[in-house]
Design a protein around this motif. Structure first.
Motif, short mmCIF file in Angstrom:
data_model
loop_
_atom_site.label_atom_id
_atom_site.label_comp_id
_atom_site.label_asym_id
_atom_site.label_seq_id
_atom_site.Cartn_x
_atom_site.Cartn_y
_atom_site.Cartn_z
N HIS A 100 -10.22 -1.68 -1.94
CA HIS A 100 -9.47 -1.10 -0.83
C HIS A 100 -7.97 -1.21 -1.12
CE1 HIS A 100 -13.29 -2.27 1.39
NE2 HIS A 100 -13.19 -0.97 1.60
N TRP A 101 -7.28 -0.10 -0.95
CA TRP A 101 -5.84 -0.11 -1.26
C TRP A 101 -5.09 -1.11 -0.40
CZ3 TRP A 101 -7.09 1.77 -5.38
CH2 TRP A 101 -7.67 3.01 -5.59
N ASP A 102 -5.50 -1.29 0.85
CA ASP A 102 -4.80 -2.22 1.73
C ASP A 102 -4.89 -3.67 1.26
OD1 ASP A 102 -3.79 -0.31 3.40
OD2 ASP A 102 -5.36 -0.51 4.93
N ASP A 103 -5.88 -3.95 0.40
CA ASP A 103 -6.02 -5.32 -0.12
C ASP A 103 -5.10 -5.59 -1.30
OD1 ASP A 103 -8.00 -5.78 1.74
OD2 ASP A 103 -9.65 -5.37 0.35
N LEU A 104 -4.45 -4.56 -1.82
CA LEU A 104 -3.63 -4.72 -3.02
C LEU A 104 -2.19 -5.04 -2.66
CD1 LEU A 104 -4.82 -1.59 -5.07
CD2 LEU A 104 -5.72 -3.93 -5.17
N PRO A 105 -1.51 -5.84 -3.48
CA PRO A 105 -0.07 -6.04 -3.32
C PRO A 105 0.66 -4.70 -3.50
CG PRO A 105 -1.00 -7.65 -4.85
CD PRO A 105 -2.06 -6.62 -4.60
N SER A 106 1.85 -4.60 -2.96
CA SER A 106 2.59 -3.33 -2.99
C SER A 106 2.80 -2.83 -4.40
CB SER A 106 3.94 -3.49 -2.27
OG SER A 106 4.71 -4.52 -2.89
N ALA A 107 3.05 -3.75 -5.37
CA ALA A 107 3.29 -3.32 -6.75
C ALA A 107 2.05 -2.64 -7.34
CB ALA A 107 3.70 -4.51 -7.60
N GLN A 108 0.87 -3.17 -7.00
CA GLN A 108 -0.36 -2.56 -7.52
C GLN A 108 -0.63 -1.22 -6.83
OE1 GLN A 108 -3.74 -5.21 -7.62
NE2 GLN A 108 -2.52 -6.92 -8.40
N ARG A 109 -0.29 -1.11 -5.55
CA ARG A 109 -0.47 0.18 -4.88
C ARG A 109 0.43 1.25 -5.48
NH1 ARG A 109 -0.45 -2.97 -0.06
NH2 ARG A 109 1.60 -2.14 0.55
N GLU A 110 1.61 0.84 -5.93
CA GLU A 110 2.51 1.80 -6.58
C GLU A 110 1.91 2.28 -7.90
OE1 GLU A 110 6.33 0.04 -7.03
OE2 GLU A 110 6.69 -0.16 -4.86
N VAL A 111 1.25 1.39 -8.63
CA VAL A 111 0.60 1.79 -9.88
C VAL A 111 -0.52 2.79 -9.58
CG1 VAL A 111 -0.77 1.01 -11.84
CG2 VAL A 111 1.20 -0.34 -11.08
N VAL A 112 -1.29 2.55 -8.51
CA VAL A 112 -2.34 3.49 -8.13
C VAL A 112 -1.73 4.84 -7.79
CG1 VAL A 112 -4.11 4.01 -6.41
CG2 VAL A 112 -3.88 1.68 -7.29
N ARG A 113 -0.64 4.82 -7.05
CA ARG A 113 0.01 6.07 -6.66
C ARG A 113 0.53 6.84 -7.87
NH1 ARG A 113 5.16 4.82 -3.57
NH2 ARG A 113 5.82 4.46 -5.73
N ASP A 114 1.13 6.12 -8.83
CA ASP A 114 1.77 6.78 -9.96
C ASP A 114 0.82 7.06 -11.13
OD1 ASP A 114 4.11 6.63 -8.50
OD2 ASP A 114 4.81 4.79 -9.50
N HIS A 115 -0.18 6.18 -11.30
CA HIS A 115 -1.04 6.29 -12.50
C HIS A 115 -2.52 6.28 -12.15
CE1 HIS A 115 2.60 5.61 -14.85
NE2 HIS A 115 2.84 4.52 -14.14
N GLY A 116 -2.85 6.48 -10.88
CA GLY A 116 -4.25 6.41 -10.47
C GLY A 116 -5.16 7.35 -11.23
N ASP A 117 -4.72 8.59 -11.43
CA ASP A 117 -5.56 9.56 -12.13
C ASP A 117 -5.93 9.08 -13.52
OD1 ASP A 117 -5.53 11.23 -9.97
OD2 ASP A 117 -3.99 12.58 -10.76
N ASP A 118 -4.97 8.49 -14.22
CA ASP A 118 -5.24 7.99 -15.57
C ASP A 118 -6.24 6.82 -15.54
OD1 ASP A 118 -3.47 9.82 -16.64
OD2 ASP A 118 -1.78 8.42 -16.67
#
Length: 407
Positions: free
Chosen positions: A231-249
């Motif tokens: 769940h994205w809400d369980d992730l620290p903000s830095a990890q959510r940014e990685v999902v946002r920027d590089h999630g597709d990869d």
């Protein structure tokens, strides 16, 4: 990993999947082909694990070892050794180096007693204590499953009987020792003797992870391949940014590397694969039936609330359990051997849902996790029978992941 050769890609995925489920494989039985494939593709496999997960792959002719460091220690509803059993597991490995090609339980106990007695920070092992003997045998059996030890005569009724006799204080059990496998068991970024505490054994610093972004990416990939749902809400903000920027990869790497399906939603993502991280809902008991029915009740309650909230209070839970008890009483006679009533239905169902990570107990009630929607009953069908395979987060159209700030 080169995907241009479909057959080679499939062979590599076969090895990756096998190692994610069982990080130490031997050339015996059904693992023979896996080891042969691993040797054939070892360069590509090492590169894949190192780049995507930051894990080291060790390949030998007779053994395959993935030095797997999980993103968390959450057992996700699976039974896990106690802290004492984990300590004994490590102590057995420590004393095996002093044993010959064979050992017996009493020898292990004697050596562990001496080792713990020589170090003031270690809890002393007491072989005269029944609970200590039970825990020692439990960890010996685990090491037997992992190929470090092998009961002489095989996993026969006699060998199990010998272990029970040792626990009772009247017998002993004999094992062959695989010293090479024992030497490969420890998977830790830092030597335990240099770690500041248990969590440090899981921390992969810059030396191991490369850049800070590599470390974040590795952590996310580890969660994706190890956990039933992220769940994205369980992730620290830095990890959510990685999902946002590089999630597709990241999702593509999981799909292609594991030859599987990744379901991505606004709330999170999950690998939909029964062999890997996907946890099957418990079956064949009234308690699991009650939990499945409660999951459906909770989803219906959330969907009908205005505004929609995932928090359910104790009072609301009591009302839902009362409705559910009336329905269940027509289908099952008892729960855990006890007559059906509202408190018992509520306790049994919430316990299982919590163990599966589908709800989280909070002050005043529970918080429902998005993955709970997987267990909704199809409209108009009442209580959903066990075994139906609905996708995580329901069956709505896929959505792109977002951060909390964007929702």
């Amino acid at each position: 990993m080169n995907q241009r050769d479909p057959n080679a890609a499939h062979e590599r995925s076969t090895v990756i999947r096998a190692l994610l489920m069982r990080p130490l494989l031997h050339r015996r039985g059904r693992h023979i082909r896996t080891l042969d494939l691993a040797r054939r593709h070892q360069a590509e496999l090492r590169a894949w694990f190192d780049h995507h997960l930051g894990w080291r792959l060790h390949v030998e002719r007779d053994r395959l070892r993935l030095f797997k460091v999980p993103a968390s220690t959450d057992p996700h509803g699976h039974p896990a050794p106690t802290a004492r059993q984990c300590a004994l597991y490590c102590l057995i490995l420590a004393v095996l180096g002093e044993c010959g090609k064979q050992t017996v339980l009493s020898e292990l106990a004697t050596k562990i007693t001496a080792l713990t007695g020589a170090h003031s920070r270690l809890r002393r092992f007491d072989a005269t204590d029944h609970r200590e003997r039970v825990d020692l045998v439990a960890m010996v059996r685990l090491l037997t499953e992992q190929g470090v030890l092998a009961a002489v005569g095989g996993e026969s009724t006699t060998s199990r009987s010998n272990e029970k006799e040792y626990i009772a204080g009247t017998g002993d059990a004999l094992y062959d020792v695989d010293h090479r496998t024992a030497a490969l068991m420890l998977a830790s970024p830092v030597p335990p003797s240099q770690a500041d505490g248990p969590q440090a054994l899981l921390d992969v610093g810059p030396t191991h992870a490369g850049t800070p972004e590599d470390g974040l990416r590795h952590t996310l990939m580890r969660r994706l391949v190890d956990e039933p749902v992220v769940h994205w809400d369980d992730l620290p903000s830095a990890q959510r940014e990685v999902v946002r920027d590089h999630g597709d990869d990241l999702f593509t790497a999981v799909r292609m590397g594991l030859d599987t399906r990744v379901e991505v939603r606004a709330e999170g993502a999950a690998v939909i694969d029964e062999e890997l991280s996907d946890i099957e809902f418990p079956k064949s008991s009234a308690a699991s039936f009650a939990a499945l029915a409660m999951a459906d009740q909770l989803c219906t309650h959330i969907a009908s609330s205005q505004p929609r909230r995932t928090f359910v209070s104790h009072t609301q839970l009591d009302d839902l359990a009362a409705q559910l008890t009336e329905q269940l009483s027509k289908l099952v006679a008892n729960i855990n051997g006890q007559p059906i009533d509202t408190p018992r239905v509520l306790d049994a169902s919430l316990y299982l849902l919590s163990q599966l990570g589908l709800i989280t107990p909070v002050r005043g009630g529970i918080q429902c996790q998005p993955a709970l929607a997987r267990f909704r009953a199809p409209a108009g069908q009442g209580l959903r029978p066990l075994g139906d395979d609905l996708m995580l987060f329901g069956t709505h159209d896929l959505q792109q992941p977002t951060t909390s700030e964007e929702r």
